[in-house]
Design an enzyme around this catalytic site. Structure first.
Site, mmCIF file in Angstrom:
data_model
loop_
_atom_site.group_PDB
_atom_site.id
_atom_site.type_symbol
_atom_site.label_atom_id
_atom_site.label_comp_id
_atom_site.label_asym_id
_atom_site.label_seq_id
_atom_site.Cartn_x
_atom_site.Cartn_y
_atom_site.Cartn_z
ATOM 1 C CE1 TYR A 1 -4.469 -43.448 7.831
ATOM 2 C CE2 TYR A 1 -3.358 -41.412 8.449
ATOM 3 C CZ TYR A 1 -3.419 -42.787 8.463
ATOM 4 O OH TYR A 1 -2.454 -43.526 9.107
ATOM 5 N NE ARG B 1 0.774 -58.127 -0.653
ATOM 6 C CZ ARG B 1 2.092 -57.985 -0.516
ATOM 7 N NH1 ARG B 1 2.908 -58.400 -1.443
ATOM 8 N NH2 ARG B 1 2.595 -57.406 0.562
HETATM 9 C C1 8X3 Z 1 0.898 -41.893 9.312
HETATM 10 C C2 8X3 Z 1 1.330 -40.533 9.727
HETATM 11 O O1 8X3 Z 1 1.259 -38.023 9.198
HETATM 12 O O2 8X3 Z 1 1.305 -39.537 7.319
HETATM 13 O O3 8X3 Z 1 -0.291 -42.272 9.898
HETATM 14 O O4 8X3 Z 1 -0.679 -39.312 8.634
HETATM 15 S S1 8X3 Z 1 0.764 -39.326 8.661
#
Ligand code: 8X3
Length: 250
Positions: free
Chosen positions: A151, A35
């Site tokens: 993730y 941004r």
């Molecule tokens: C951030 C920590 O535990 O939300 O990467 O994955 S957690």
């Protein structure tokens, strides 16, 4: 001597706090983000302390990453410190319920984007036989938790890339290390839950989470050690957090 630091994801959270902390250390700054208005705002703030330039690009766009970094003005070309901070989570679903677009985004940003930026910066560091790369990982890159699947995989990849960079850049004398934060109060959960602020707030309720400034403080410590000291891997959690799933809440 003046140091130049490039920070990805500099417009919010840990990246923004790190930019502010580095400015107090008198590091000149290359602020990267998606941004331009937010980049300009931070540039105006920090230009009072140091020289600042901005690069507006999406780290998923390989061509743009190289084009933007190659366009840096001469005085910013020799990057001493690279903070690979840009990264986020999309969704918190079981593997069977996962959204493939979310998976693409996490792999493209957290893994491939980090690689592209590194690939654009590392040759200069190798040539100069000097540089420091800080990879922002996560406790999610140390321990898989329920519904964290992709993730976590992306952050495990950051952990592996961090180790690999340290091995491959060893002969070039480049410092490489990771900082792996646990629960940190940023827009992280808001992004993960696609703007659902109420759900995001709940993640950090009932205990004192880390603040972006806590991590920025640690990154500043890491980069300010004498050059023969390389903090290879550092995991930091709130005192109330014992693991990804054990959190002492009121
Ligand atoms: C951030 C920590 O535990 O939300 O990467 O994955 S957690």
């Amino acid at each position: 001597m003046k140091k130049v630091a490039l920070i990805t994801g500099a417009t919010s959270g840990i990246g923004k706090a790190t930019a502010r902390a580095f400015a107090t250390q008198k590091f000149d700054l290359i602020l990267c983000g998606r941004r331009q208005d937010a980049l300009n705002e931070l540039k105006t703030e920090l230009s009072k302390l140091v020289s600042v330039t901005t690069l507006c690009f999406d780290i998923r766009d390989k061509t743009e990453v190289f084009k933007q970094i190659e366009s840096l003005p001469k005085e910013f070309r020799n990057v001493d410190i690279l903070v690979n901070n840009a990264g986020n989570a999309h969704g918190l679903n079981s593997i069977q319920a996962g959204n493939t677009d979310d998976w693409d985004a996490m792999i493209d940003i957290n893994v491939k984007g980090l690689l592209y930026v590194s690939k654009a910066i590392i040759p200069g560091m190798v040539e100069r036989k000097s540089g420091h790369i800080i990879n922002i990982g996560s406790t999610a890159g140390k321990e898989v938790y329920p519904n964290g699947n992709v993730y976590c995989a992306s952050k495990f990849a950051v952990d592996a890339i961090n180790q690999a960079m340290r091995i491959d850049l060893n002969k070039a004398g480049i410092r490489v290390g990771a900082v792996n934060p646990g629960l940190t109060k940023t827009d992280f959960s808001k992004v993960r839950f696609k703007g659902d602020e109420e759900r995001a707030e709940k993640v950090y309720e009932g205990f004192q989470p880390l603040l972006p400034e806590d991590i920025a403080d640690i990154i500043t410590f890491v980069v300010s050690r004498p050059y023969h000291v390389n903090i290879a891997d550092l995991t930091v959690m709130p005192t109330a957090q014992a693991s990804s799933t054990i959190i002492n809440k009121d």
